[in-house]
Scaffold this active site. Structure first.
Site, mmCIF file in Angstrom:
data_model
loop_
_atom_site.group_PDB
_atom_site.id
_atom_site.type_symbol
_atom_site.label_atom_id
_atom_site.label_comp_id
_atom_site.label_asym_id
_atom_site.label_seq_id
_atom_site.Cartn_x
_atom_site.Cartn_y
_atom_site.Cartn_z
ATOM 1 N N HIS A 1 67.534 57.794 95.019
ATOM 2 C CA HIS A 1 68.401 58.810 95.619
ATOM 3 C C HIS A 1 68.200 58.930 97.118
ATOM 4 O O HIS A 1 68.693 59.853 97.748
ATOM 5 C CB HIS A 1 68.169 60.175 94.972
ATOM 6 C CG HIS A 1 68.237 60.168 93.480
ATOM 7 N ND1 HIS A 1 67.130 59.923 92.684
ATOM 8 C CD2 HIS A 1 69.272 60.333 92.621
ATOM 9 C CE1 HIS A 1 67.475 59.959 91.421
ATOM 10 N NE2 HIS A 1 68.771 60.207 91.342
ATOM 11 N N ASP B 1 37.696 28.913 83.444
ATOM 12 C CA ASP B 1 37.192 30.242 83.090
ATOM 13 C C ASP B 1 38.132 30.999 82.162
ATOM 14 O O ASP B 1 37.704 31.674 81.234
ATOM 15 C CB ASP B 1 37.009 31.098 84.360
ATOM 16 C CG ASP B 1 35.701 30.807 85.077
ATOM 17 O OD1 ASP B 1 34.681 30.595 84.396
ATOM 18 O OD2 ASP B 1 35.708 30.797 86.323
ATOM 19 N N HIS C 1 26.819 30.452 82.573
ATOM 20 C CA HIS C 1 28.026 29.776 82.095
ATOM 21 C C HIS C 1 28.389 28.576 82.977
ATOM 22 O O HIS C 1 29.101 27.683 82.552
ATOM 23 C CB HIS C 1 29.208 30.749 82.023
ATOM 24 C CG HIS C 1 29.961 30.900 83.316
ATOM 25 N ND1 HIS C 1 29.431 31.503 84.431
ATOM 26 C CD2 HIS C 1 31.212 30.516 83.669
ATOM 27 C CE1 HIS C 1 30.324 31.482 85.406
ATOM 28 N NE2 HIS C 1 31.417 30.893 84.980
ATOM 29 N N ASP D 1 26.335 36.153 85.501
ATOM 30 C CA ASP D 1 26.380 35.087 84.492
ATOM 31 C C ASP D 1 26.461 33.711 85.165
ATOM 32 O O ASP D 1 27.470 33.023 85.072
ATOM 33 C CB ASP D 1 27.588 35.297 83.560
ATOM 34 C CG ASP D 1 27.579 34.328 82.378
ATOM 35 O OD1 ASP D 1 26.838 33.322 82.427
ATOM 36 O OD2 ASP D 1 28.317 34.569 81.408
ATOM 37 N N HIS E 1 31.558 24.908 83.793
ATOM 38 C CA HIS E 1 32.000 24.279 85.040
ATOM 39 C C HIS E 1 31.425 22.888 85.282
ATOM 40 O O HIS E 1 31.473 22.381 86.405
ATOM 41 C CB HIS E 1 31.691 25.206 86.218
ATOM 42 C CG HIS E 1 32.411 26.514 86.124
ATOM 43 N ND1 HIS E 1 33.777 26.596 85.947
ATOM 44 C CD2 HIS E 1 31.967 27.795 86.150
ATOM 45 C CE1 HIS E 1 34.129 27.877 85.878
ATOM 46 N NE2 HIS E 1 33.055 28.616 85.986
#
Ligand code: FES
Ligand code: FE2
Lengths: 185, 466
Positions: free
Chosen positions: B128, B381, B233, B230, B238
């Site tokens: 508006h 990931d 991992h 972490d 990786h």
């Protein structure tokens, strides 16, 4: 350098369509190229299709006001790809590792190419090629990612056939609606 | 609503900003079992838990908004989220930064539809035509309709401000809680670790332009806990990326046992290996490794020996709840929640302002090659976090709480560093403290309790580390 080879510059108006024979040959080349990608024959793609002087760019697309001088993308800012041969080679090396988990089990790939327009340039060995693509990646049971976009390619004709010298990839998504990009376009 | 028969002003709207009140969710807090080092899987999929997170965590914590360098001039703005709330962050004429909910108080439409812009004079709602100044105040309405309405109280109306906005060494944060302690108190002594990236050289830092945004169908806590501590991992997830870039696996080096540690304060956590350039090396450009070696030498005066070794080391960090970065790789990111099973990830690259242009350019490309959706590390990931989330739709599957018990005996009480220190970066210690902090937010409705629980820093000084 020809403007055509400057990765930050768009194609000028494409108004020099090539003869049918050249168009047929380059169309075949584009189809064969994505067949290599769909088959995950990345090393072959690199050695058969890519020119050692390759520039391969896919910027992030932003939402901006029409009057914003920056526009939707800007060279030198964040990008998904801004690769020379060295970078493409690193990506291909990862695909070739058995522990590339995002590709093991195997992804089912499909690249559909259309709207192909092939134009001559001021250099008789270079061709300015516009095309659009649909890329579908499906994994596991029901994980599906679809990316649409357009490409501005420069192909170089040489003794061994055509090679990709420059590619600008513009996808239509702002937020990439996928967790990764385990493919090329 | 009262159109007829009401006297005086009784029917006029109250347009003062409304900020939610925190509650208490002790049942949810118990989903984190400190004694058994376990986390109940319902925290990743339960809609009730998720709504409580929006109320208890995202409506109260200081959340990352922007880097000062993204909005240098008055009227420069970016749009972002705080939890699921859409927010505009805008530089004011007096150069301070304010932030507002991106929702028109009339019918609620967004007033800003774009990601960012520069030198805006204000924001006009497309519905508006109400227009707002960069200070959030209602400036005008389309046409003359409201001007003729005597009961219309324009001065009362504006975009709801984010209750507090503050910045720390270039990074701007905001909170919806007017009663939240200051940003510095929210960090506590964790600023000691933030300075590794934010204050390792003269001249401060900046973000490279643009941002990569992507969606991952995972709960926001999986990536947040991944970056809080972490490194484990990396060896498995990786492997392929490390092979592609380094030609070998991830290697924590010979001095791991002596140097590596995790530190945590109020749920914020960093794990680092102090190996100087391990993270930087993975960007794949030897010039960056040289740059960080030099930088690390120069930074010894500013940061001391220990922190100067962390600038490019194998390491990762999360600021509770959902802002993470990787020292050395210079990727900074927010994991915006989008329901219990979805996030929007936004990623930027941070560089020192005084770094040479070709170094900045290599960081831009290096982050793209590693920690963006097509990057050789980030690539692998997403699927882990998606399936860690999704499997818990299984009713029976989610009955078994998860294991967070690596390094239960690893507390390091001797090392004189700020926060809770644990030996070795291969450790679940920071993740346990991240979830303990999560439980504190579920449990408490006030900041006195929030700032004095188990995650609060133990009383000691950092002097010996200098
Ligand atoms: S909703 Fe914004 S002007 Fe009506
Ligand atoms: Fe990772």
């Amino acid at each position: 350098m020809l403007d055509l080879l400057d990765i930050s510059k768009p194609f000028a108006d494409l108004d020099a369509p090539v003869d049918l024979e050249t168009e047929r040959a380059i169309t075949r080349w584009l189809h064969a190229e994505v067949r290599l990608l769909d088959a995950e024959r990345y090393q072959e793609w690199l050695t058969r299709c890519i020119d050692p002087d390759i520039r391969y760019w896919m910027p992030d697309m932003e939402t901006r006001r029409r009057d914003d001088p920056r526009g939707m993308f800007a060279y030198g800012e964040a990008a998904y790809f801004d690769d020379s041969w060295k970078e493409l080679e690193i990506r291909v090396k990862r695909y070739n590792e058995p522990s590339a988990w995002a590709d093991n089990p195997q992804t089912r790939h499909l690249h559909q190419i259309s709207n192909i327009e092939v134009n001559a340039t001021e250099d008789p060995t270079l061709f300015a090629v516009h095309s659009v693509f649909t890329n579908v990646r499906n994994r596991n049971e029901a994980d599906q990612d679809i990316v649409h976009g357009r490409r501005e390619d420069v192909l170089r004709a040489g003794p061994g056939g055509y090679r990709l010298l420059r590619r600008r990839v513009f996808i239509v998504q702002n937020v990439l609606l996928s967790k990764n990009l385990n493919t090329f376009f | 609503m009262c159109d007829t028969g009401c006297a005086g002003n009784a029917g006029r709207p109250n347009m003062a900003p409304v900020y939610p009140k925190a509650g208490r969710y002790p049942d949810y807090a118990r989903l984190v079992d400190r004694n058994r080092a376990q986390v109940d899987r319902r925290v990743f999929v339960d809609e009730g838990v998720y709504q409580a997170e929006l109320q208890q965590i995202f409506a109260r914590s200081w959340l990352f908004l922007a880097h000062e360098s993204q909005i240098p001039n008055p009227g420069d703005f970016i749009r972002t989220s705080m939890g699921e709330d859409d927010v505009i962050v805008v530089r004011q004429r007096d150069r301070t930064v304010r932030a507002f909910l991106n929702s028109c108080p009339h019918r609620g439409n967004r007033v800003c539809m774009v990601d960012a812009g520069s030198k805006a004079r204000g924001f006009i709602c497309n519905y508006h035509g109400w227009s707002f100044g960069i200070d959030g105040g209602l400036r005008g309405t389309d046409g003359k309709v409201y001007e003729k309405d005597e009961t219309f109280e324009k001065a009362q109306i504006g975009l709801t401000p984010v209750a507090q906005v503050d910045s720390y060494k270039g990074l701007i944060f905001g909170t919806f809680d007017p009663n939240a302690p200051s940003l510095l108190e929210f960090f506590g002594p964790f600023t000691f670790y933030l300075d590794i990236m934010l204050d390792n050289d003269e001249g401060g830092t900046e973000f490279i332009g643009g941002a990569i945004k992507s969606e991952i169908d995972c709960n926001w806590k999986f990536p947040a806990e991944n970056f809080v501590g972490d490194i484990l991992h990396a060896f498995w997830t990786h492997q392929s990326g490390a092979q592609a870039i380094l030609g070998g696996g991830v290697d924590l080096g010979k001095r791991y046992d002596e140097l590596a540690f995790q530190a945590s304060v109020y749920g914020h956590g960093i794990e680092t290996n102090l190996d100087k350039v391990g993270n930087t090396r993975t960007l794949g450009y030897p010039e960056l490794v040289d740059y960080v070696f030099d930088l690390s030498e120069r930074a010894r005066d500013r940061l001391g020996d220990l922190r100067s070794r962390a600038i490019g080391a194998i390491s990762s960090c999360t600021i509770f709840p959902n802002f993470s970065f990787l020292p050395g790789q210079n990727t900074f990111r927010v994991w915006h929640p989008r329901g219990p099973g979805k996030i929007e990830l936004v990623v930027w690259t941070l560089v020192n302002k005084n770094a040479p242009d070709h170094i900045k350019e290599l960081y831009r490309k290096g982050v793209m090659m590693t920690f963006s959706p097509g990057g050789v590390f980030e690539m692998d990931d997403g699927e882990n976090w998606e399936y860690s989330t999704r499997v818990n739709q299984g009713f029976v599957t989610r009955q078994q709480p998860l294991h967070y018990a690596l390094g239960l005996q690893s507390a390091d009480l001797d090392r004189d560093l700020p926060g809770h220190i644990h030996k070795g970066s291969l450790n679940d210690a920071n993740q346990r403290l991240f979830y303990t902090r999560w439980a504190e937010f579920m449990e408490h409705d006030n900041w006195t309790d929030l700032q004095n629980g188990e995650t609060a820093p133990p009383q000691k000084t950092a002097s010996a580390a200098e």
